[in-house]
Design a protein around this motif. Structure first.
Motif: not given
Length: 414
Positions: A226-232, A337-340, A342-347
């Motif tokens: 198991v891992i806990t982390a800030d994924p971004l 930018n992986i967040y803006t 890619y991930f932003a749309q999924l969130f």
């Protein structure tokens, strides 16, 4: 009293604010913890932070070597640090280099170069550099005399000073404690605790709680590591996170969150739980990690730092696959930018599906990796960045039944 051991652990793991804070402590001493000033240690921690790109510590090092306050001035050494900060566009460093050339501190005296650096600092908005440029135009030092440009830069300097004074006054007013700031400070102390009570956790995830509970879905753990982390921020780098010392059986487990909605803090995720077994926890212990030291794996701290306002639960295999995904994605999206991008749309899609439990834009995502369908459960970390401790829940038989992380104490934000 400062939790110095924890601060050292954070610094050892490269957390920049911790490195800077330790440098400050050793530079000036810290009476509350009986820490005497130690210049060598201060420089050591400042340099570690500077090597990781922390601009402020480059200025600290330049000041230490050039000011004469802590040692005999070594302008050449100080000049190097100011040059590194100037390369990052720091206007204070640019002005200091300008002064060095004008005065011949650590470099050959060259008023023309001095003017060039002062001009760069002035164009960057530094009021003292603007004033210096005005005087150099007035007196013809390093540049031809020009009364009009001298007057122009003097006016710019006065305007910038007034603007800075206004901003300083606004900041001073903002420092007056309001209810949220007081609660926030108390919450920092709360999340730094290395113990947590069973009854408190029940008040977060129990059915009688005033909070809202939501199950994001089941997240697969193929290896049980198991891992806990800030994924971004941290999960993308193998050296920035650590695997838990204890493992769980491979399988799929529900990820639950608890959410509060208060007038003071708005809609916030209070905590997240990976429910491994149905049994209830009768005690909690720190979910310590394994870290490599001197070629050997050793037990180290529990918890994880957050830099992008997100936490996650995932399996070691999922983390490896995530890094492969990022590598492929950035090859296809140079300068993306992986967040803006890619991930932003999924969130946002997550928010549209479940708006009750998250803020606009989305706070929750059970992400399926397109490469192999491995999963990472991502969730916003309460009030944002910080360092959060996680705990294993132990049932009456002595076995792990859950993993929890609590981001805030909702009682503080009523």
């Amino acid at each position: 009293m400062l939790d110095f051991e924890r601060l050292l652990n954070d610094a050892e793991n490269g957390v920049l604010p911790a490195l800077k804070f330790l440098g400050d402590i050793y530079l000036n001493g810290y009476e509350e913890n009986n820490i005497e000033p130690n210049l060598n240690k201060a420089i050591e921690y400042y340099e570690k932070a500077a090597d990781k790109g922390m601009e402020e510590t480059l200025l600290d090092l330049g000041y230490i070597y050039c000011s004469g306050r802590y040692m005999e001035p070594d302008y050449k050494k100080g000049f190097v640090y100011y040059e590194r900060a100037a390369a990052l566009g720091n206007t204070t460093a640019l002005g200091n280099i300008g002064m060095a050339y004008c005065q011949g501190f650590g470099v050959k005296k060259d008023a023309k170069k001095g003017f060039e650096y002062f001009m760069k600092a002035a164009e960057g908005g530094h009021p003292l550099a603007m004033q210096q440029v005005s005087e150099m135009y007035r007196d013809g030092v390093g540049v031809e005399k020009n009364e009009e440009l001298s007057a122009y830069w003097l006016q710019r300097a006065e305007e910038q000073k007034k603007k800075d004074e206004l901003e300083e006054e606004q900041q001073k007013n903002q420092k007056e404690k309001n209810d949220f700031e007081t609660a926030f400070e108390k919450n920092l102390k709360f999340i730094s605790k290395d113990t947590i009570e069973v009854d408190f956790v029940k008040s977060i995830f129990g059915t009688s709680s005033n909070l809202k509970q939501f199950t994001m879905g089941e997240c697969e753990f193929k290896t049980g590591k198991v891992i806990t982390a800030d994924p971004l921020y941290y999960l993308k780098n193998l050296k920035e996170f650590f695997i838990k010392e204890k493992s769980i059986a491979p399988g799929k487990y529900p990820v639950q969150i608890a959410v509060m909605d208060s007038d003071m803090a708005g809609l916030r995720i209070v905590g997240a739980r990976l429910k491994v077994k149905e049994k209830e926890a009768v005690q909690y212990e720190l979910a310590k990690c394994l870290a490599e030291k001197n070629g050997q794996l050793m037990t180290t701290y529990a918890g994880f730092p957050v830099e992008c306002g997100m936490g996650c639960f995932c399996d070691e295999q999922a983390a490896t696959s995530y890094r492969n995904f990022l590598s492929t994605w950035y090859q296809e999206h140079e300068n993306g930018n992986i967040y803006t991008d890619y991930f932003a749309q999924l969130f946002e899609e997550s928010y549209q599906k479940e708006p009750t439990y998250q803020r606009k834009g989305g706070d929750l995502l059970l992400w399926n990796n397109p490469l192999d369908h491995s999963q990472i459960a991502m969730f916003a970390s309460g009030l944002g960045d910080g360092y959060y401790t996680d705990f294993w829940g132990i049932d009456e038989t002595g076995n792990i039944c859950e993993l929890i992380v609590i981001f805030l104490n909702p009682e503080l934000f009523k």
